[in-house]
Design a protein around this motif. Structure first.
Motif, PDB file in Angstrom:
ATOM      1  N   ALA A 468      64.535 -28.776  85.837  1.00 41.70           N
ATOM      2  CA  ALA A 468      64.906 -30.154  86.146  1.00 41.70           C
ATOM      3  C   ALA A 468      64.891 -31.019  84.899  1.00 41.70           C
ATOM      4  O   ALA A 468      65.814 -31.811  84.642  1.00 41.70           O
ATOM      5  N   VAL A 469      63.851 -30.856  84.094  1.00 38.44           N
ATOM      6  CA  VAL A 469      63.728 -31.646  82.862  1.00 38.44           C
ATOM      7  C   VAL A 469      64.831 -31.284  81.876  1.00 38.44           C
ATOM      8  O   VAL A 469      65.465 -32.154  81.256  1.00 38.44           O
ATOM      9  N   GLN A 470      65.071 -29.986  81.734  1.00 39.82           N
ATOM     10  CA  GLN A 470      66.086 -29.543  80.778  1.00 39.82           C
ATOM     11  C   GLN A 470      67.456 -30.107  81.117  1.00 39.82           C
ATOM     12  O   GLN A 470      68.246 -30.418  80.226  1.00 39.82           O
ATOM     13  N   GLY A 471      67.724 -30.261  82.409  1.00 36.20           N
ATOM     14  CA  GLY A 471      69.037 -30.732  82.811  1.00 36.20           C
ATOM     15  C   GLY A 471      69.194 -32.230  82.919  1.00 36.20           C
ATOM     16  O   GLY A 471      70.312 -32.715  83.120  1.00 36.20           O
ATOM     17  N   THR A 472      68.089 -32.982  82.768  1.00 37.69           N
ATOM     18  CA  THR A 472      68.187 -34.419  83.078  1.00 37.69           C
ATOM     19  C   THR A 472      67.584 -35.352  82.035  1.00 37.69           C
ATOM     20  O   THR A 472      67.794 -36.559  82.123  1.00 37.69           O
ATOM     21  N   VAL A 473      66.829 -34.855  81.078  1.00 42.43           N
ATOM     22  CA  VAL A 473      66.181 -35.733  80.097  1.00 42.43           C
ATOM     23  C   VAL A 473      67.019 -35.767  78.828  1.00 42.43           C
ATOM     24  O   VAL A 473      67.251 -34.727  78.187  1.00 42.43           O
ATOM     25  N   THR A 474      67.454 -36.950  78.468  1.00 40.86           N
ATOM     26  CA  THR A 474      68.307 -37.148  77.294  1.00 40.86           C
ATOM     27  C   THR A 474      67.578 -38.003  76.264  1.00 40.86           C
ATOM     28  O   THR A 474      67.045 -39.070  76.596  1.00 40.86           O
ATOM     29  N   ILE A 475      67.539 -37.533  75.037  1.00 40.42           N
ATOM     30  CA  ILE A 475      66.920 -38.298  73.950  1.00 40.42           C
ATOM     31  C   ILE A 475      67.959 -39.252  73.369  1.00 40.42           C
ATOM     32  O   ILE A 475      69.044 -38.826  72.959  1.00 40.42           O
ATOM     33  N   VAL A 476      67.627 -40.532  73.347  1.00 38.98           N
ATOM     34  CA  VAL A 476      68.590 -41.528  72.851  1.00 38.98           C
ATOM     35  C   VAL A 476      68.248 -42.021  71.450  1.00 38.98           C
ATOM     36  O   VAL A 476      69.122 -42.524  70.745  1.00 38.98           O
ATOM     37  N   ARG A 477      66.995 -41.883  71.040  1.00 41.50           N
ATOM     38  CA  ARG A 477      66.618 -42.273  69.680  1.00 41.50           C
ATOM     39  C   ARG A 477      65.597 -41.276  69.146  1.00 41.50           C
ATOM     40  O   ARG A 477      64.704 -40.841  69.864  1.00 41.50           O
ATOM     41  N   ARG A 478      65.725 -40.937  67.889  1.00 38.39           N
ATOM     42  CA  ARG A 478      64.813 -39.985  67.253  1.00 38.39           C
ATOM     43  C   ARG A 478      64.385 -40.556  65.911  1.00 38.39           C
ATOM     44  O   ARG A 478      65.230 -41.013  65.124  1.00 38.39           O
ATOM     45  N   PHE A 479      63.089 -40.501  65.644  1.00 38.23           N
ATOM     46  CA  PHE A 479      62.543 -41.055  64.404  1.00 38.23           C
ATOM     47  C   PHE A 479      61.783 -39.954  63.673  1.00 38.23           C
ATOM     48  O   PHE A 479      60.832 -39.372  64.218  1.00 38.23           O
ATOM     49  N   GLU A 480      62.214 -39.678  62.442  1.00 42.53           N
ATOM     50  CA  GLU A 480      61.568 -38.643  61.642  1.00 42.53           C
ATOM     51  C   GLU A 480      60.636 -39.295  60.613  1.00 42.53           C
ATOM     52  O   GLU A 480      60.957 -40.353  60.060  1.00 42.53           O
ATOM     53  N   PRO A 481      59.468 -38.676  60.351  1.00 41.03           N
ATOM     54  CA  PRO A 481      58.544 -39.272  59.386  1.00 41.03           C
ATOM     55  C   PRO A 481      59.111 -39.285  57.976  1.00 41.03           C
ATOM     56  O   PRO A 481      59.749 -38.317  57.539  1.00 41.03           O
ATOM     57  N   ASN A 482      58.893 -40.379  57.296  1.00 39.55           N
ATOM     58  CA  ASN A 482      59.272 -40.521  55.889  1.00 39.55           C
ATOM     59  C   ASN A 482      58.101 -40.039  55.029  1.00 39.55           C
ATOM     60  O   ASN A 482      57.003 -40.592  55.129  1.00 39.55           O
ATOM     61  N   PRO A 483      58.283 -39.000  54.208  1.00 43.72           N
ATOM     62  CA  PRO A 483      57.146 -38.437  53.461  1.00 43.72           C
ATOM     63  C   PRO A 483      56.407 -39.453  52.597  1.00 43.72           C
ATOM     64  O   PRO A 483      55.176 -39.411  52.500  1.00 43.72           O
ATOM     65  N   GLU A 484      57.146 -40.376  51.967  1.00 44.81           N
ATOM     66  CA  GLU A 484      56.477 -41.371  51.119  1.00 44.81           C
ATOM     67  C   GLU A 484      55.619 -42.312  51.952  1.00 44.81           C
ATOM     68  O   GLU A 484      54.477 -42.629  51.572  1.00 44.81           O
ATOM     69  N   ALA A 485      56.152 -42.758  53.092  1.00 47.31           N
ATOM     70  CA  ALA A 485      55.360 -43.626  53.968  1.00 47.31           C
ATOM     71  C   ALA A 485      54.176 -42.865  54.549  1.00 47.31           C
ATOM     72  O   ALA A 485      53.057 -43.400  54.637  1.00 47.31           O
ATOM     73  N   SER A 486      54.392 -41.620  54.925  1.00 47.19           N
ATOM     74  CA  SER A 486      53.302 -40.826  55.499  1.00 47.19           C
ATOM     75  C   SER A 486      52.166 -40.643  54.506  1.00 47.19           C
ATOM     76  O   SER A 486      50.989 -40.621  54.897  1.00 47.19           O
ATOM     77  N   ALA A 487      52.493 -40.519  53.227  1.00 48.42           N
ATOM     78  CA  ALA A 487      51.444 -40.372  52.214  1.00 48.42           C
ATOM     79  C   ALA A 487      50.577 -41.630  52.151  1.00 48.42           C
ATOM     80  O   ALA A 487      49.349 -41.548  51.995  1.00 48.42           O
ATOM     81  N   VAL A 488      51.207 -42.806  52.271  1.00 50.16           N
ATOM     82  CA  VAL A 488      50.433 -44.053  52.297  1.00 50.16           C
ATOM     83  C   VAL A 488      49.540 -44.090  53.528  1.00 50.16           C
ATOM     84  O   VAL A 488      48.341 -44.427  53.446  1.00 50.16           O
ATOM     85  N   TYR A 489      50.088 -43.717  54.671  1.00 52.42           N
ATOM     86  CA  TYR A 489      49.318 -43.765  55.909  1.00 52.42           C
ATOM     87  C   TYR A 489      48.210 -42.709  55.943  1.00 52.42           C
ATOM     88  O   TYR A 489      47.182 -42.913  56.600  1.00 52.42           O
ATOM     89  N   ASP A 490      48.389 -41.598  55.252  1.00 52.00           N
ATOM     90  CA  ASP A 490      47.307 -40.619  55.145  1.00 52.00           C
ATOM     91  C   ASP A 490      46.089 -41.240  54.478  1.00 52.00           C
ATOM     92  O   ASP A 490      44.944 -41.044  54.917  1.00 52.00           O
ATOM     93  N   ARG A 491      46.319 -41.995  53.406  1.00 53.38           N
ATOM     94  CA  ARG A 491      45.205 -42.662  52.712  1.00 53.38           C
ATOM     95  C   ARG A 491      44.583 -43.733  53.607  1.00 53.38           C
ATOM     96  O   ARG A 491      43.356 -43.880  53.657  1.00 53.38           O
ATOM     97  N   MET A 492      45.427 -44.481  54.311  1.00 54.08           N
ATOM     98  CA  MET A 492      44.906 -45.513  55.205  1.00 54.08           C
ATOM     99  C   MET A 492      44.092 -44.905  56.345  1.00 54.08           C
ATOM    100  O   MET A 492      43.051 -45.440  56.738  1.00 54.08           O
ATOM    101  N   TYR A 493      44.555 -43.773  56.851  1.00 55.46           N
ATOM    102  CA  TYR A 493      43.856 -43.158  57.979  1.00 55.46           C
ATOM    103  C   TYR A 493      42.470 -42.681  57.564  1.00 55.46           C
ATOM    104  O   TYR A 493      41.526 -42.754  58.362  1.00 55.46           O
ATOM    105  N   ALA A 494      42.325 -42.231  56.315  1.00 56.32           N
ATOM    106  CA  ALA A 494      40.998 -41.827  55.841  1.00 56.32           C
ATOM    107  C   ALA A 494      40.039 -43.019  55.864  1.00 56.32           C
ATOM    108  O   ALA A 494      38.876 -42.890  56.276  1.00 56.32           O
ATOM    109  N   VAL A 495      40.539 -44.198  55.456  1.00 55.05           N
ATOM    110  CA  VAL A 495      39.708 -45.401  55.503  1.00 55.05           C
ATOM    111  C   VAL A 495      39.448 -45.810  56.947  1.00 55.05           C
ATOM    112  O   VAL A 495      38.330 -46.212  57.306  1.00 55.05           O
ATOM    113  N   TYR A 496      40.468 -45.718  57.769  1.00 56.42           N
ATOM    114  CA  TYR A 496      40.353 -46.024  59.200  1.00 56.42           C
ATOM    115  C   TYR A 496      39.210 -45.223  59.815  1.00 56.42           C
ATOM    116  O   TYR A 496      38.366 -45.754  60.556  1.00 56.42           O
ATOM    117  N   GLN A 497      39.166 -43.934  59.516  1.00 54.10           N
ATOM    118  CA  GLN A 497      38.120 -43.078  60.070  1.00 54.10           C
ATOM    119  C   GLN A 497      36.738 -43.464  59.547  1.00 54.10           C
ATOM    120  O   GLN A 497      35.748 -43.427  60.288  1.00 54.10           O
TER     121      GLN A 497
END
Length: 514
Positions: A468-497
């Motif tokens: 049922a899911v395979q036949g009826t669920v349609t993805i309308v937007r997809r967001f891929e991680p930006n490696p440069e932004a992810s590197a900044v957020y990795d450092r922030m997440y360490a502080v967050y923790q």
């Protein structure tokens, strides 16, 4: 001669805590029309949460009728009805099917003194519950509420014949049939491994004598019964339309999002945040944290909760964005303006970090701490309102990363729904913070869609939930991680923790619990 009308649509009904949604879907899973109606929630005492069962049914019936009439859909087109709703609580009816009192909702807190007393008598009380259900028990779960009623309203239980959940009450009013599905029974609390009731849990709460109140279990995708003549008159549906048993709102929403395969994650970013991961077997790690839901189709859903999601943005807007509010003609225009403002701050908000623990309930992931509170960290006199706003978006996204970080297996992708999913700006930040692909499916009412798909399986439209899911669920937007932004957020997440860990003594001291 008038040609017959094909029954080509499914009706999904999602009875939320305060809003009932009725939606129509075609065979391709497209959401054709939605009607939303509010239901009253009463607080007769501080911490209590109740609703009138008859009013909930009347609002539901009116929503269905409005959906058909306002959008001009012939009732003959409805092939089946699927149901979902807010989970657990206590919806009690007598032998004639009449409510014996107002329903007690899942977010009711009256049982906390009872739970404290049981913990004092059995120090491993909560751990025993977790090892059976896989969930940290909430005060508004069914078994503690029945125990509270046994102690405080024995006359109520003496008149009760059945203990239902919200969707099961609606199913009864539609069909005259009574049952409960495994998604509800296993979190009452019950048995997550067996996806049902637990005799050990009944005994733990001293409720062996009340076991007959609990109805038979029926698969979520099975047919509960058929719309009665009386229900047809109230709703505008045809008599005889099949009604599926349905599932609780969290599993139903996961199905509607297409999260049914092991390793697929989904995040419901609303007032609260629910981060879920589909598993092929019941998952009891980490211990004494999070929730575990049985899913139709032989899957389980591990869930981690952050009790402040879009609330954080709403709070910031109310306190610091009066000009933008006054100038915006629509909510969409307001949020577009705010995203432009936040976009004036770079990734990482110039070092400003927001811990999004804005709820008075504190946090529940990665540990339970009711004294936890929100903070802005790292501020100097160079920071601007744009930095603080961006920090709110980022802090909520980091809490989503936190939810998936404590899962015992990694999510391949995250399906995003809720108010936050409407924002491409926020969705991209979530992808960058988590390092995962973020997928936004089409539609708005995923709980109702999941319920409708269950009904379709029950009707034989699809051989399984996965199909049922395979036949009826349609993805309308997809967001891929930006490696440069992810590197900044990795450092922030360490502080967050670090902040999350090191501030705990200060939170407790401020609350007088040190």
């Amino acid at each position: 001669m008038i040609a017959s009308v094909a029954s080509d649509l499914l009706l999904g009904v999602d009875a939320g805590t305060s809003v009932v949604k009725a939606a129509l879907f075609d065979r391709a899973g497209r959401e054709l029309a939605v009607v939303r109606r509010r239901t009253p929630v009463e607080t007769p005492r501080p911490g209590w949460s109740e609703t009138d069962m008859n009013v909930v049914w009347e609002v539901t019936a009116a929503a269905i009728r409005s959906l058909l009439t306002e959008h001009r859909f012939a009732s003959e087109r409805i092939a089946g009805v699927g149901l979902t709703g807010n989970m657990v609580g206590a919806w009690l009816v007598d032998a004639q099917g009449h409510p014996v009192r107002k329903a007690i909702l899942w977010n009711d807190g009256r049982t906390q003194p009872l739970i404290d007393r049981l913990i004092a008598a059995m120090p491993d009380f909560m751990t025993r519950i977790f090892h059976s259900s896989g969930s940290v028990m909430q005060q508004g779960c069914t078994l503690p509420l029945i125990r509270w009623l046994a102690e405080n309203e024995p006359e109520t239980l003496a008149r009760a014949a059945h203990a239902l959940c919200c969707k099961d009450w609606i199913a009864y009013k539609l069909t005259g049939c009574i049952q409960i599905d495994p998604t509800e029974a296993s979190v009452m609390p019950g048995d997550a491994r067996g996806c049902g009731y637990s005799d050990a849990m009944f005994a733990l709460f001293g409720l062996d004598d009340y076991r007959p109140l609990f109805p038979r279990l029926a698969p979520s995708e099975s047919v509960a019964g058929f719309v009665t003549a009386q229900a047809a008159e109230q709703t505008g549906l045809r008599p005889g339309v099949p009604v599926a048993v349905g599932a609780g709102d969290v599993p139903a929403s996961a199905i509607g999002l297409g999260a049914v395969s092991p390793g697929v994650g989904c995040t419901l970013l609303g007032t609260n945040i629910l981060n879920c991961l589909v598993a092929a077997a019941p998952v009891f790690e980490p211990v004494d944290v999070g929730l575990l839901f049985c899913m139709p189709g032989g899957r389980w859903l591990r869930a981690m909760v952050n009790v402040a999601g879009t609330t954080c943005l709403d709070w910031f807007i109310a306190q610091f964005c009066a000009v933008e509010q006054a100038n915006a003609r629509t909510p969409a225009e307001l949020f577009a303006t705010l995203e432009r403002l936040a976009g004036n701050s770079p990734i990482g908000a110039n070092g400003a970090l927001f811990l999004p623990y804005l709820s008075p309930l504190g946090i529940t992931t990665p540990y339970f701490e009711p004294a936890a509170r929100a903070e802005f960290f790292g501020l100097t006199d160079q920071h601007t309102r744009a930095d603080l706003l961006r920090a709110v978006y980022e802090g909520v996204a980091l809490s989503i990363r936190d939810g998936f970080a404590v899962m015992p297996q990694e999510a391949r992708e995250i399906r995003l729904a809720g108010g936050g999913a409407k924002s491409a700006f926020w969705s991209q930040i979530i992808a960058d913070c988590t390092g995962k692909s973020v997928l936004v499916p089409s539609g708005t009412e995923f709980g109702a869609k999941g319920a409708a798909l269950l009904a379709g399986v029950g009707l034989g439209w699809w051989p399984s939930i996965q199909d049922a899911v395979q036949g009826t669920v349609t993805i309308v937007r997809r967001f891929e991680p930006n490696p440069e932004a992810s590197a900044v957020y990795d450092r922030m997440y360490a502080v967050y923790q670090m902040l999350q860990r090191d501030l705990r003594p200060a939170w407790r001291a401020a609350a007088g619990r040190a």
